[in-house]
Design an enzyme around this catalytic site. Structure first.
Site, short mmCIF file in Angstrom:
data_model
loop_
_atom_site.label_atom_id
_atom_site.label_comp_id
_atom_site.label_asym_id
_atom_site.label_seq_id
_atom_site.Cartn_x
_atom_site.Cartn_y
_atom_site.Cartn_z
CG HIS A 162 -3.92 9.84 0.00
ND1 HIS A 162 -2.55 9.73 -0.11
CD2 HIS A 162 -4.19 9.47 1.28
CE1 HIS A 162 -2.04 9.31 1.04
NE2 HIS A 162 -3.02 9.15 1.90
CE1 TYR A 195 1.17 7.67 2.75
CE2 TYR A 195 1.37 5.43 1.93
CZ TYR A 195 0.64 6.41 2.57
OH TYR A 195 -0.62 6.14 3.04
CE LYS A 233 -3.43 4.91 0.35
NZ LYS A 233 -2.06 4.61 0.81
CG ASP A 239 -1.81 1.23 1.23
OD1 ASP A 239 -2.81 1.20 0.48
OD2 ASP A 239 -1.50 2.22 1.93
N1 LIG Z 1 -5.12 6.41 3.42
C1 LIG Z 1 -4.55 7.12 4.38
O1 LIG Z 1 -4.82 8.32 4.56
C2 LIG Z 1 -3.56 6.45 5.28
C3 LIG Z 1 -3.18 7.05 6.49
C4 LIG Z 1 -2.27 6.38 7.32
C5 LIG Z 1 -1.75 5.16 6.93
N2 LIG Z 1 -2.12 4.60 5.73
C6 LIG Z 1 -1.57 3.28 5.29
O2 LIG Z 1 -1.71 2.35 6.35
C7 LIG Z 1 -0.44 1.78 6.67
C8 LIG Z 1 -0.39 1.42 8.15
O3 LIG Z 1 -0.74 2.50 8.99
P1 LIG Z 1 0.32 3.26 9.88
O4 LIG Z 1 1.46 3.67 9.07
O5 LIG Z 1 -0.43 4.27 10.65
O6 LIG Z 1 0.94 2.23 10.82
P2 LIG Z 1 0.60 0.94 11.64
O7 LIG Z 1 0.86 -0.22 10.78
O8 LIG Z 1 -0.70 1.08 12.36
O9 LIG Z 1 1.74 1.07 12.73
C9 LIG Z 1 3.08 1.16 12.38
C10 LIG Z 1 3.89 1.33 13.64
O10 LIG Z 1 3.72 0.17 14.47
C11 LIG Z 1 5.00 -0.43 14.73
N3 LIG Z 1 4.80 -1.89 14.67
C12 LIG Z 1 4.54 -2.63 13.59
N4 LIG Z 1 4.39 -3.93 13.92
C13 LIG Z 1 4.57 -4.00 15.27
C14 LIG Z 1 4.54 -5.06 16.19
N5 LIG Z 1 4.29 -6.31 15.82
N6 LIG Z 1 4.75 -4.77 17.50
C15 LIG Z 1 5.00 -3.49 17.89
N7 LIG Z 1 5.03 -2.44 17.06
C16 LIG Z 1 4.82 -2.69 15.75
C17 LIG Z 1 5.91 0.08 13.63
O11 LIG Z 1 7.22 0.19 14.11
P3 LIG Z 1 8.46 -0.53 13.37
O12 LIG Z 1 8.42 -0.12 11.93
O13 LIG Z 1 9.61 0.02 14.11
O14 LIG Z 1 8.25 -2.01 13.56
C18 LIG Z 1 5.35 1.47 13.36
O15 LIG Z 1 5.86 2.41 14.30
C19 LIG Z 1 0.55 2.88 6.23
O16 LIG Z 1 1.84 2.38 6.06
C20 LIG Z 1 -0.09 3.34 4.94
O17 LIG Z 1 0.19 2.43 3.89
C21 LIG Z 1 -3.02 5.22 4.92
#
Ligand SMILES: NC(=O)c1ccc[n+]([C@@H]2O[C@H](COP(=O)([O-])OP(=O)(O)OC[C@H]3O[C@@H](n4cnc5c(N)ncnc54)[C@H](OP(=O)(O)O)[C@@H]3O)[C@@H](O)[C@H]2O)c1
Length: 324
Positions: A115, A53, A82, A48
């Site tokens: 997006h 990004y 996006k 994704d």
């Molecule tokens: N459409 C939108 O507007 C939008 C907005 C936000 C996000 N997104 C998408 O959604 C994806 C995920 O959301 P997000 O970036 O908010 O992050 P997330 O996946 O909810 O959280 C990522 C964080 O959690 C940590 N983490 C991951 N696995 C873990 C585990 N097993 N134990 C402990 N900590 C863990 C990671 O650290 P480490 O990397 O250090 O492991 C990172 O700091 C994004 O990458 C993006 O593709 C889309």
């Protein structure tokens, strides 16, 4: 759904979209190629990404290397990206898409999302890329552009007709915006990507959107973690991964808190896209298809609902209460 079900079937194309993919937000440029390669090795098939990004060139390199080394074929992957807010004009969608497709080094995209339903003033790629929320010059404040969504969506549909993206969808749209889109679209959105976690389960939105045949993808499954540096709510909310309710369920099931949060979404037929830069976490985050939560677990998780949204342009100081 069965415990083992790993794909959603999208409307119109019947494409199989993996229910657990890899999120590319905050994947550092210098680490992205290797991380994507490792994620493919670990079994991830959905990536994704987004213009915003700023790492599509490196992600494309990781994908290309994995294909070249025979880890996967292109058709095994499901690549999502996006359209950024500054490219909503019907005159800019195609060029923005083509830049992203070229950056990724792909012949086609599997799913292209809008997006945000926010048309911002155009910024040419040679001025700033990714453009972000602010115009290049002038005060640090967002500037809208008169690009109607029906024209933007029409240009997205044209990408489908021209075989450039297999599916199109939306992100951060509320029911009102979706209802409007459904009145004129030729192709219904395949998916809606929104923030969903136990502090913000979005129950009614999810039910209504799923009833329209639109698949839901959850972002930020782990709650406030990604927003600590960005918003006040992100700073002050209790970390979800360390919440006692989640930790106790994880202990009981011999799972990690992260797996519990991801499994909770998947059991609602919601796809997840966790991001991790650590190999072990990356691997364990995918291990969510051989076990299940029970009703008591789900009831306890339901008690965490606080209506707490972290990704809100208003919280970034943009004077845009998008979801109001
Ligand atoms: N459409 C939108 O507007 C939008 C907005 C936000 C996000 N997104 C998408 O959604 C994806 C995920 O959301 P997000 O970036 O908010 O992050 P997330 O996946 O909810 O959280 C990522 C964080 O959690 C940590 N983490 C991951 N696995 C873990 C585990 N097993 N134990 C402990 N900590 C863990 C990671 O650290 P480490 O990397 O250090 O492991 C990172 O700091 C994004 O990458 C993006 O593709 C889309």
């Amino acid at each position: 759904m069965s415990v083992q079900q790993q794909h959603a079937t999208l409307n119109r194309t019947n494409d199989k979209m993996p229910l657990c993919g890899f999120g590319c937000w905050k994947v550092e440029n210098n680490a992205a190629e290797q991380l994507i390669y490792d994620a493919i090795k670990a079994g991830y098939r959905l990536f994704d990404g987004a213009c915003d990004y700023g790492n599509e060139v490196e992600i494309g390199k990781g994908i290309a290397r994995a294909i070249k080394d025979g880890l996967v074929k292109r058709e095994d992957l499901f690549v999502v990206t996006k359209l950024w807010n500054t490219f909503h004009s019907k005159d800019h969608v195609r060029a923005a898409f083509e830049k992203q497709r070229k950056d990724l080094g792909l012949e086609y995209i599997d799913l292209y999302l809008i997006h945000f339903p926010v048309p911002l003033k155009y910024v040419a790629p040679d001025q700033a890329y990714p453009p972000g929320w602010y115009p290049v010059s002038g005060p640090q404040k967002i500037e809208f552009e008169c690009s109607p969504m029906y024209e933007c969506w029409g240009a997205m549909e044209k990408l489908v007709d021209d075989g450039l993206t297999r599916n199109i969808g939306i992100s951060n749209f509320n029911v009102q915006a979706i209802l409007d889109l459904l009145t004129y679209c030729k192709y219904k959105p395949a998916t809606l990507q929104v923030e969903i976690h136990p502090y913000f389960p979005q129950k009614r939105l999810v039910e209504w959107v799923q009833a329209q045949g639109i698949h839901i993808t959850a972002y930020s499954s782990f709650g406030p973690g990604s927003y600590i540096a960005l918003t006040d709510d992100g700073k002050t909310a209790d970390p979800l991964l360390e919440h006692d309710v989640i930790k106790l369920i994880a202990q009981k099931r011999n799972r990690t808190p992260a797996q519990v949060l991801l499994r909770w979404a998947i059991e609602r037929d919601i796809a997840v896209i966790p991001k991790s830069s650590h190999e072990e976490r990356m691997k364990s985050n995918r291990d969510v298809f051989t076990w299940a939560l029970d009703d008591s677990d789900k009831q306890q998780i339901a008690s965490l609902d606080q209506g707490l949204r972290f990704n809100n342009p208003d919280s970034y100081g943009f004077n845009l209460p998008l979801f109001s």
